[in-house]
Design a protein around this motif. Structure first.
Motif, mmCIF file in Angstrom:
data_model
loop_
_atom_site.group_PDB
_atom_site.id
_atom_site.type_symbol
_atom_site.label_atom_id
_atom_site.label_comp_id
_atom_site.label_asym_id
_atom_site.label_seq_id
_atom_site.Cartn_x
_atom_site.Cartn_y
_atom_site.Cartn_z
ATOM 1 N N PHE A 125 17.957 -14.721 25.327
ATOM 2 C CA PHE A 125 17.529 -15.342 26.612
ATOM 3 C C PHE A 125 18.963 -15.511 27.693
ATOM 4 N N VAL A 126 18.838 -15.015 28.766
ATOM 5 C CA VAL A 126 19.906 -15.092 29.528
ATOM 6 C C VAL A 126 19.944 -16.248 30.417
ATOM 7 N N VAL A 127 21.172 -16.736 30.233
ATOM 8 C CA VAL A 127 21.439 -18.062 31.047
ATOM 9 C C VAL A 127 22.011 -17.610 32.395
ATOM 10 N N VAL A 158 5.343 -20.222 36.356
ATOM 11 C CA VAL A 158 4.908 -19.350 35.522
ATOM 12 C C VAL A 158 5.731 -18.352 35.424
ATOM 13 N N GLY A 159 6.107 -17.935 33.888
ATOM 14 C CA GLY A 159 6.898 -16.688 33.587
ATOM 15 C C GLY A 159 8.389 -16.864 34.072
ATOM 16 N N LEU A 160 8.722 -18.377 33.831
ATOM 17 C CA LEU A 160 10.310 -18.431 33.875
ATOM 18 C C LEU A 160 10.851 -18.598 32.504
ATOM 19 N N GLY A 161 10.367 -18.776 31.599
ATOM 20 C CA GLY A 161 10.954 -18.816 30.472
ATOM 21 C C GLY A 161 10.662 -19.919 29.497
ATOM 22 N N LYS A 162 9.705 -20.824 29.815
ATOM 23 C CA LYS A 162 9.538 -22.170 29.095
ATOM 24 C C LYS A 162 9.220 -22.040 27.761
ATOM 25 N N THR A 163 8.100 -21.179 27.704
ATOM 26 C CA THR A 163 7.603 -20.751 26.196
ATOM 27 C C THR A 163 8.915 -20.032 25.481
ATOM 28 N N HIS A 164 9.637 -19.348 26.052
ATOM 29 C CA HIS A 164 10.709 -18.500 25.330
ATOM 30 C C HIS A 164 11.633 -19.598 24.856
ATOM 31 N N LEU A 165 12.108 -20.404 25.381
ATOM 32 C CA LEU A 165 12.873 -21.542 25.234
ATOM 33 C C LEU A 165 12.377 -22.156 24.103
ATOM 34 N N LYS A 292 19.685 -6.851 30.021
ATOM 35 C CA LYS A 292 19.443 -7.360 28.577
ATOM 36 C C LYS A 292 18.127 -6.689 27.961
ATOM 37 N N LYS A 293 17.173 -6.606 28.837
ATOM 38 C CA LYS A 293 15.953 -5.980 28.249
ATOM 39 C C LYS A 293 16.042 -4.542 28.057
ATOM 40 N N ALA A 294 16.847 -3.869 28.989
ATOM 41 C CA ALA A 294 17.161 -2.364 28.933
ATOM 42 C C ALA A 294 17.882 -1.996 27.482
ATOM 43 N N SER A 316 9.585 -14.243 39.200
ATOM 44 C CA SER A 316 9.600 -14.715 37.696
ATOM 45 C C SER A 316 10.038 -13.620 36.836
ATOM 46 N N VAL A 317 10.439 -13.950 35.529
ATOM 47 C CA VAL A 317 11.075 -12.840 34.529
ATOM 48 C C VAL A 317 9.792 -12.255 34.172
ATOM 49 N N ARG A 318 8.430 -12.703 34.145
ATOM 50 C CA ARG A 318 7.613 -11.931 33.621
ATOM 51 C C ARG A 318 7.401 -10.856 34.805
ATOM 52 N N GLU A 319 7.506 -10.995 35.920
ATOM 53 C CA GLU A 319 7.248 -10.032 36.673
ATOM 54 C C GLU A 319 8.228 -8.902 36.742
ATOM 55 N N LEU A 320 9.422 -9.261 36.494
ATOM 56 C CA LEU A 320 10.517 -8.366 35.985
ATOM 57 C C LEU A 320 10.028 -7.471 34.850
ATOM 58 N N GLU A 321 9.780 -8.161 33.882
ATOM 59 C CA GLU A 321 9.262 -7.297 32.735
ATOM 60 C C GLU A 321 8.272 -6.357 33.200
ATOM 61 N N GLY A 322 7.164 -6.794 33.884
ATOM 62 C CA GLY A 322 6.072 -6.166 34.347
ATOM 63 C C GLY A 322 6.656 -4.743 35.116
HETATM 64 P P1 ADP Z 1 6.576 -19.270 30.913
HETATM 65 O O1 ADP Z 1 6.412 -20.020 29.490
HETATM 66 O O2 ADP Z 1 7.621 -20.273 31.694
HETATM 67 O O3 ADP Z 1 5.620 -18.912 31.822
HETATM 68 P P2 ADP Z 1 7.706 -17.466 29.162
HETATM 69 O O4 ADP Z 1 8.588 -18.145 28.284
HETATM 70 O O5 ADP Z 1 6.464 -16.936 28.679
HETATM 71 O O6 ADP Z 1 7.431 -18.074 30.527
HETATM 72 O O7 ADP Z 1 8.634 -16.135 29.704
HETATM 73 C C1 ADP Z 1 7.903 -14.893 30.256
HETATM 74 C C2 ADP Z 1 8.614 -13.675 29.856
HETATM 75 O O8 ADP Z 1 10.032 -13.801 30.462
HETATM 76 C C3 ADP Z 1 8.960 -13.569 28.519
HETATM 77 O O9 ADP Z 1 8.572 -12.374 28.040
HETATM 78 C C4 ADP Z 1 10.309 -14.137 28.368
HETATM 79 O O10 ADP Z 1 10.968 -13.658 27.076
HETATM 80 C C5 ADP Z 1 11.057 -13.682 29.529
HETATM 81 N N1 ADP Z 1 12.230 -14.495 29.873
HETATM 82 C C6 ADP Z 1 11.938 -15.567 30.427
HETATM 83 N N2 ADP Z 1 13.081 -16.019 30.997
HETATM 84 C C7 ADP Z 1 14.009 -15.381 30.511
HETATM 85 C C8 ADP Z 1 15.550 -15.363 30.324
HETATM 86 N N3 ADP Z 1 16.203 -16.094 30.955
HETATM 87 N N4 ADP Z 1 16.192 -14.253 29.527
HETATM 88 C C9 ADP Z 1 15.413 -13.349 28.780
HETATM 89 N N5 ADP Z 1 13.869 -13.031 29.043
HETATM 90 C C10 ADP Z 1 13.316 -14.138 29.887
#
Ligand code: ADP
Ligand code: MG
Length: 456
Positions: A125-127, A158-165, A292-294, A316-322
């Motif tokens: 997780f990137v802070v 959506v896609g900002l890392g809540k579930t991840h954290l 980090k993902k790379a 969002s981060v999800r968008e970046l990953e996509g």
């Molecule tokens: P949310 O629950 O807020 O919708 P997720 O936790 O599902 O979002 O995060 C969406 C994707 O982005 C996941 O694959 C997650 O690993 C990644 N992600 C989100 N924030 C970060 C972060 N700060 N650093 C690295 N990956 C992140």
């Protein structure tokens, strides 16, 4: 001697690598890992849902054959994303030790060894400025559950890392205290389970299951808005856990105060602990996340490419990953090096850079869109029938798939009733000629193309 799941998969992969372009291998297969092996099935985890579909589609048959040859018996391969969204029907999972399925047990694909995603850790997780407080609070909770911030309420888009954290907290706690009873439950599942338990007369079991947890993670609590019976049940679960000094973590798309569909007594409880928000990442954080993902996926992405994606995907981060996945798909399909130009093409093809990358465009959608314009069915298009009403839209679909997705001709032929590549070439020429000679037809085709460029 019996091989382990990992050994089987490693050998299958090295055989596959020999017969695939290196770029494709690295994009699609290198990040996969075997999870479990039974007599007739091997379960493999892949980087994303998109990878799963891709691998099943293109490499499934080849990989099964390689595995079969290696073991001297038929082996079914099941792929699943490493980021499982727990299915609604699966009961809350206690996560003490992950239980691997035993031989002859139920199908591996349905098995969920744990409700917690092991990839969602603090290390990954990137802070950044956008999530600093939330991340610090999560670390504090992981160090000392149920001490400082109980409940911990994380909110953001959506896609900002809540579930991840929230999973990261569970993973950190389980790493030092594996005996901790943890349950991760999306609110929708909580609701479904409650309804089922009422129907089946097993509500006491339902209650017991949640109230015996040491750590309860309830995701997307805004889903409970307007669902009074579920809120009532959750209220009692919350109290039972809170009184027993167990940690509760909640997420939502809005802060407690902005959830008018929730009962006041729940809202006030949600504010007892700490409420922390997560905002969309700023440019620097987006770059850091992409790097980090790379690194995690052993991908080399040029700084210019990273800069381009970071500037293009801002929500969002999800968008970046996509965007990264899409770029890899393009690069692999067209066998081109990853450059800023390619990034531009791949992002634009799904509907404009700014504003988001939707679902990747696939041949099915092209076919369906064309079929609906010409008022036929996409089944008709993929059939062998040669009636006039099908021939023209079928040719248009082939033309657009070639044009937008650049799929190999033989593959396009397969999608449309097993036609060979010369038929596909002929069809594409017909469309090009007709577009040259018939402005109405041209407009029609162009408008379908436009529609397909929009995000899905
Ligand atoms: P949310 O629950 O807020 O919708 P997720 O936790 O599902 O979002 O995060 C969406 C994707 O982005 C996941 O694959 C997650 O690993 C990644 N992600 C989100 N924030 C970060 C972060 N700060 N650093 C690295 N990956 C992140
Ligand atoms: Mg989430």
């Amino acid at each position: 001697m019996e091989l382990t799941a990992a050994e089987v998969w490693t050998r299958v992969l090295s055989a596959a690598r020999a017969s695939l372009p290196e770029q494709s291998y690295r994009t699609w297969l290198a990040g996969s890992s075997a999870i479990a092996l039974t007599d007739d099935e091997l379960l493999v985890e892949c980087a994303s849902e998109f990878h799963v579909e891709w691998i099943e589609d293109r490499y499934g048959a080849m990989l099964s054959e390689l595995a079969g040859r290696l073991l001297g018996r038929e082996l079914r391969l099941s792929f699943r994303p490493g980021d499982p969204e727990p299915a609604a029907s699966v009961p809350a999972v206690e996560v003490a030790a992950p239980t691997l399925p035993t031989k002859g047990g139920p199908s591996l694909a349905r098995e969920r060894p744990s409700g917690i995603n092991e990839r969602y850790t603090f290390e990954r997780f990137v802070v950044g400025n956008n999530n600093q407080l939330a991340s610090a609070a999560c670390h504090a909770v992981a160090r000392e559950p149920a001490r400082m911030y109980n409940p911990l309420f994380l909110y953001g888009g959506v896609g900002l890392g809540k579930t991840h954290l929230m999973h990261a907290i569970a993973n950190a706690i389980l790493a030092t205290r594996p005996e901790t009873r943890v349950s991760y439950v999306p609110s929708e599942r909580f609701t479904n389970e409650l309804v089922t338990s009422i129907q089946a007369g097993t509500t006491p079991d339902f209650r017991r299951r949640y109230r015996q947890m040491d750590l309860l993670l309830v995701d997307d609590i805004h889903f409970l808005e307007g669902k009074e019976r579920t809120q009532e049940e959750f209220f009692h679960t919350f109290n039972a856990l809170y009184d027993a000094r167990k940690q509760i973590i909640l997420t939502s798309d809005r802060p407690p105060k902005e959830l008018p569909g929730l009962e006041e007594r729940l809202i006030s409880r949600f504010e007892w602990g700490l409420v922390a928000d997560i905002k969309p990442p700023d440019y620097e954080t987006r770059v850091a996340i992409l790097r980090k993902k790379a690194e995690e996926d052993s991908l080399f992405l040029d700084p210019e490419v990273i800069d381009f994606i970071a500037r293009s995907c801002t929500n969002s981060v999800r968008e970046l990953e996509g965007a990264v996945i899409k770029l890899l798909a393009y690069s692999s399909l067209t066998n081109q090096e990853i450059t800023v130009d390619l990034a531009q093409t791949s992002l634009l093809s799904s509907g404009g850079v700014i504003g988001g990358v939707g679902e990747p465009l696939g041949p099915e959608r092209v076919s369906e869109t064309v079929a609906s314009r010409w008022k036929v069915t996409s089944d008709g298009l993929s059939s062998k029938r040669r009636t006039k009403d099908l021939t023209v839209p079928r040719q248009v679909a082939m033309y657009l798939i070639r044009d937008l997705l650049d799929l190999p001709l033989a593959q396009i032929g397969k999608l449309f009733g097993g036609r060979d590549h010369s038929t596909v070439i002929h069809s594409i020429r017909k469309v090009e000629d007709a577009m040259g000679g018939d402005p109405d037809f041209r407009r029609e085709v162009e408008s379908v193309r436009e529609e397909l460029r929009k995000p899905f």
